[in-house]
Scaffold this motif. Sequence first.
Motif, PDB file in Angstrom:
ATOM      1  N   LEU A 100       1.086  -1.367   0.184  1.00 53.40           N
ATOM      2  CA  LEU A 100      -0.293   0.533   0.041  1.00 53.40           C
ATOM      3  C   LEU A 100       0.810   1.692   0.406  1.00 53.40           C
ATOM      4  CD1 LEU A 100      -0.065   1.340   2.908  1.00 53.40           C
ATOM      5  CD2 LEU A 100      -1.983  -0.856   3.941  1.00 53.40           C
ATOM      6  N   ALA A 101      -0.027   2.748  -0.483  1.00 54.10           N
ATOM      7  CA  ALA A 101       1.209   3.822  -0.324  1.00 54.10           C
ATOM      8  C   ALA A 101       0.141   4.885   0.251  1.00 54.10           C
ATOM      9  CB  ALA A 101       1.398   3.838  -1.751  1.00 54.10           C
ATOM     10  N   GLU A 102       0.727   5.489   0.831  1.00 48.49           N
ATOM     11  CA  GLU A 102       0.263   6.820   1.691  1.00 48.49           C
ATOM     12  C   GLU A 102       0.213   7.731   0.237  1.00 48.49           C
ATOM     13  OE1 GLU A 102       1.147  10.307   2.314  1.00 48.49           O
ATOM     14  OE2 GLU A 102      -0.474  10.468   3.352  1.00 48.49           O
ATOM     15  N   PHE A 103      -1.128   8.728   0.013  1.00 45.73           N
ATOM     16  CA  PHE A 103      -1.220   9.566  -0.425  1.00 45.73           C
ATOM     17  C   PHE A 103      -0.542  10.143  -0.927  1.00 45.73           C
ATOM     18  CE2 PHE A 103      -3.017  13.203  -2.489  1.00 45.73           C
ATOM     19  CZ  PHE A 103      -3.723  13.000  -3.308  1.00 45.73           C
ATOM     20  N   LEU A 104       0.550  10.819   0.535  1.00 44.68           N
ATOM     21  CA  LEU A 104       1.833  11.791  -0.486  1.00 44.68           C
ATOM     22  C   LEU A 104       3.194  11.317  -0.569  1.00 44.68           C
ATOM     23  CD1 LEU A 104       1.558  14.276   2.818  1.00 44.68           C
ATOM     24  CD2 LEU A 104       0.331  14.859   0.386  1.00 44.68           C
ATOM     25  N   PHE A 105       3.057  10.272  -0.700  1.00 49.80           N
ATOM     26  CA  PHE A 105       3.789   8.943  -1.140  1.00 49.80           C
ATOM     27  C   PHE A 105       3.603   8.987  -2.678  1.00 49.80           C
ATOM     28  CE2 PHE A 105       5.821   5.165  -1.860  1.00 49.80           C
ATOM     29  CZ  PHE A 105       7.096   5.419  -1.728  1.00 49.80           C
ATOM     30  N   LEU A 106       2.794   9.112  -2.669  1.00 48.46           N
ATOM     31  CA  LEU A 106       2.113   7.862  -4.329  1.00 48.46           C
ATOM     32  C   LEU A 106       2.339   9.181  -5.144  1.00 48.46           C
ATOM     33  CD1 LEU A 106       1.573   6.092  -5.790  1.00 48.46           C
ATOM     34  CD2 LEU A 106      -1.667   6.464  -5.448  1.00 48.46           C
ATOM     35  N   GLN A 107       1.629  11.061  -4.777  1.00 45.12           N
ATOM     36  CA  GLN A 107       2.349  11.741  -5.107  1.00 45.12           C
ATOM     37  C   GLN A 107       2.942  12.140  -5.541  1.00 45.12           C
ATOM     38  OE1 GLN A 107       0.241  15.979  -3.095  1.00 45.12           O
ATOM     39  NE2 GLN A 107       1.224  16.629  -4.536  1.00 45.12           N
ATOM     40  N   GLU A 108       4.206  12.090  -4.351  1.00 43.64           N
ATOM     41  CA  GLU A 108       5.539  12.578  -4.952  1.00 43.64           C
ATOM     42  C   GLU A 108       6.394  11.022  -6.148  1.00 43.64           C
ATOM     43  OE1 GLU A 108       9.319  13.789  -4.624  1.00 43.64           O
ATOM     44  OE2 GLU A 108       7.485  14.661  -4.244  1.00 43.64           O
ATOM     45  N   LEU A 109       5.636  10.116  -6.030  1.00 41.82           N
ATOM     46  CA  LEU A 109       6.179   8.682  -6.816  1.00 41.82           C
ATOM     47  C   LEU A 109       5.640   9.447  -8.335  1.00 41.82           C
ATOM     48  CD1 LEU A 109       5.803   5.579  -5.724  1.00 41.82           C
ATOM     49  CD2 LEU A 109       8.081   6.531  -5.821  1.00 41.82           C
ATOM     50  N   THR A 110       4.101   9.463  -8.454  1.00 44.17           N
ATOM     51  CA  THR A 110       3.949  10.021 -10.182  1.00 44.17           C
ATOM     52  C   THR A 110       3.900  11.229 -10.029  1.00 44.17           C
ATOM     53  OG1 THR A 110       1.502  10.286  -8.876  1.00 44.17           O
ATOM     54  CG2 THR A 110       2.180   8.579  -9.603  1.00 44.17           C
ATOM     55  N   GLY A 111       4.675  12.660  -9.519  1.00 45.61           N
ATOM     56  CA  GLY A 111       4.786  14.008  -9.981  1.00 45.61           C
ATOM     57  C   GLY A 111       3.198  15.033 -10.122  1.00 45.61           C
TER      58      GLY A 111
END
Length: 129
Positions: free
Chosen positions: A31-42
């Motif tokens: 699973l991923a936290e929203f802000l982490f996923l935001q950082e990963l995807t840009g």
Amino acid sequence: MLPYKELARVDKLVHEPARLAILSALSACTLAEFLFLQELTGLTKGNLSSHLSKLENANLVAIDKYFVRKKIPQTTIRITEEGRAAVQNHWKHLESIHRTIRQQGALKDRTSLNQLSISDPKSPLSKNG
């Protein structure tokens, strides 16, 4: 069917670049936290939220929202089994299309080389040269 026509038939829900990035990132973790996923995807927060809603409505991801210490909102996202299968099938489909295109191109190149060697007596491939 020609492989180029097959490209028009890919799953557009998964194929959209931002959603493909989201699903690919999530398929690599539990699973991923929203802000982490935001950082990963840009992606921006709004853009990520919009794409996650579409993926959640299609049952490709599951989203959990809760509060940490009763104050801090936390959102976690995980890919569902259906989502994992969708992204794996999508990549396999693209690889199959790519392989077919490369094979057809290799056949065309060989045909062109054979025609060149026969028709051009100065070609290093020519049997006459």
